[in-house]
Design a protein around this motif. Sequence first.
Motif, short mmCIF file in Angstrom:
data_model
loop_
_atom_site.label_atom_id
_atom_site.label_comp_id
_atom_site.label_asym_id
_atom_site.label_seq_id
_atom_site.Cartn_x
_atom_site.Cartn_y
_atom_site.Cartn_z
N CYS A 30 0.75 -1.16 0.01
CA CYS A 30 0.09 -0.10 0.35
C CYS A 30 0.85 1.19 0.14
O CYS A 30 0.49 2.41 0.31
N VAL A 31 1.91 1.00 -0.12
CA VAL A 31 2.95 2.44 -0.02
C VAL A 31 2.48 3.30 -1.13
O VAL A 31 2.94 4.55 -1.10
N ASN A 32 1.77 2.98 -2.14
CA ASN A 32 1.25 3.84 -3.31
C ASN A 32 0.06 5.06 -2.59
O ASN A 32 -0.20 5.85 -3.31
N ASN A 33 -0.03 4.63 -1.24
CA ASN A 33 -0.92 5.72 -0.36
C ASN A 33 -0.28 6.92 0.03
O ASN A 33 -0.82 7.76 0.60
N ILE A 37 9.90 -6.63 -4.13
CA ILE A 37 9.59 -5.06 -4.23
C ILE A 37 8.43 -4.93 -4.68
O ILE A 37 7.90 -5.35 -5.98
N PRO A 38 7.46 -4.58 -4.05
CA PRO A 38 5.99 -4.17 -4.55
C PRO A 38 5.87 -3.27 -5.78
O PRO A 38 6.84 -2.26 -5.73
N LYS A 39 5.35 -3.47 -6.99
CA LYS A 39 5.24 -2.67 -8.09
C LYS A 39 4.47 -1.39 -7.81
O LYS A 39 4.59 -0.56 -8.56
N GLU A 40 3.79 -1.50 -6.48
CA GLU A 40 3.17 -0.05 -6.35
C GLU A 40 4.00 0.86 -6.05
O GLU A 40 3.87 1.96 -6.07
N VAL A 41 5.17 0.63 -5.62
CA VAL A 41 6.43 1.55 -5.40
C VAL A 41 6.66 2.40 -6.63
O VAL A 41 7.03 3.80 -6.30
#
Length: 746
Positions: free
Chosen positions: A301-304, A367-371
């Motif tokens: 959820c780092v895209n938040n 590594i989450p793609k959301e980063v």
Amino acid sequence: MLEGVVSEVHFSNLTGLTVLFASKNRLTLEVSLDWIPPFQLYTLGLGSWNLGPKFPSWFCSQKQLLSLDISNTGILDRVPPWFWNFSSQFEYLNISHNQIYGEIPHIPLSLSSTLIVDVSSNNFTGPLPCISSKVTRLDLSNNSLSGSISHFLCYKMNESKNVEFLNLGKNLLSGKISNCWMKWQSLIALNLGNNNFIGKIPASIGSLTNLQSLHLHNNKFSGKLLSLLKNCKGLFTIDIGKNEFDGSIPKWIGHRLSSLMIVSLHSNNFYGQIPDELCALTSLQILDLSHNKLFGSIPKCVNNFSTMARNNNSNHPLFLSISLVAYSSTPFESELLVIKGKSLEYSTTLSLVNIIDLSNNNLSGEIPKEVASLQGLQSLNLSSNILTGMIPENIGDMGSLESVDFSVNQLSGQIPQSMSNLTFLSHLNLSNNNLIGRIPSSTQLQSLSASSFFGNKLCGPPLIDNCTINYVKPNIESKRSKDFGGLKVDWFFVSMALGFVVGFWVVLGPLLWNKQWRILYFQFLDHLGYKLSGVVAQTWIWLDSYHSTHPFVLILVQHDQFFTQHNLSMRSFEFSVSKSVIVNYISPPEVAFLRGITAQFNPKIRVQFGLVAPWKSKVENELAQKELQKINMYKAPRDKLVCILNCCKVIGNLLLHASISSEDVPGADEFLPVLIYVTIKALSMDETKFESNMETARALLSGILSDFDGQSDQSDYRFGGDISRAEPMESKHQSLNVYKDKDSTI
């Protein structure tokens, strides 16, 4: 900015002067030691002037002075006792950024309700002074003050302190923190960093409900601090790095402290997982959890982190500065951050920084793609963890990235091509992973140090390995092939292989099934052979007559290693015998060199070049055969196809290297004969067995023809006889040979 010298003469007629504000200039004040000004000032601002090295003695004549700014004026002296007596009348006092030494006496009295004192960045020693409860902003940082803080915090506990900003950082203070924070309810910003404090933070610090900025970094504090800050809902900065705090990161931090912009917990003993609730900190600009004992995966959820996802800068007043008076401001927030592999302190530009540092933990997973949605992020450090998987393909969308460190992990796959879009990238470290393939081409990546890619299986600039041949590796980890999984297939070679198979059977299929067509085909070959032999014979007769009148030198170029011998001086070399030269590949510069040899010969002697068939190169020929022979090692059809593609790729590279010029690009006419030859050799590597197979084929062919026409003379069909006498196509000359006509002279 003004420069020059100001003397007593300039003030001689200014008897009514009450306000003199000329800070941020480079003027020099030159007056006598016993000068008494003709005026009485209320406000004096001479910041950045040259007043030193002695403390100005004429200040003692200014009995009505309320505001004084002599910061950064080159004073190297002890403050005279009479000056501290004036402190009771000052509303604003700034003597920072000098080299003033001595002890600071107690400042218990103040006639103003908004007293501001800044004596930072000097050489003051001794204990902390006791201050009046009416002081609102006190900065004693960057001195050599020592001793305990207890008497300072607990002074006059019956009075509530009005201090809003307290900075005691960068001193030599030590001991434990007293439990006297109940009377400091007005505190908005507190800095105790870079001292020698020890022990646990008292629970009373949780009563500072107005606290917005907390700096406790680089001490020896211990215990579970974060649980004490649950009621400090206005916090936007928590900097407690380089201590001995422990415990887990609480889940409530994302909801109760939703205004957080800086979270620096690095170099402590925090453990556990990074909670997903941390993603609720939408205003977060700096997240530093490095050098702890965190484990688990990076939250998806780092895209938040919406502030990191845009390029907007913070407009929070504390990020910009603390306005001391209308004409002066001093940055309060400062952070020591590791960016681009260096530890740097940011203060005035801190609001422009967006970073994530999770290095030196035990984080695992991918590594989450959301980063990649954090387009405003400038530094991403995930080094020294146990991260696996591939680098996100869309990492190139992070256009603001200046520093990336994924070193010392277990990342695999190739470096995404999109990384070449990171035009601001100036620091990259991907060392000590399991990355493979070619490094993408871009100005930034090729300008980086080769050490950024060490410890992988990478090739291409800036590494020495230039990726001359890229092999498609079969999936040897699992014998079972998975549909739509595994390695990517080069469809160019797939189409080439399929075209060869289809074309091969379109031609040979009818010959195998139709006996009459087969006989007509071989008769056509015999007829064509007779014609070619006649043409060749006539050509040799013509050449023999031509050579008798036209001396020449024939140079045969063999595909091998080129010019590993460096003694090829053609100026004094006489071609009385053949000269062997090892060559690697032939390209336009080498051809130009060989043709330049003609200048060394007699003008009547003509030099000719001949290129030996490229498939006769023993080294790469055997390499192609070995790739094809790997078919027997695998059962899955896909893996067998990969082996065929590897063989085709080797042949393709072989033909490209054998091209004499850029216009002479090999095509299917050159590729198919080499593929047929390699296929035959791969099926029978033994010379004796190869000859035996050819003899068997000749006998079988002779039997088929005799069944069709028993009256025909078998000797008319010379195709089989030619095969039986065929010599191995492999060249026995691994050199460049120069032959000279007997009658020619050089």
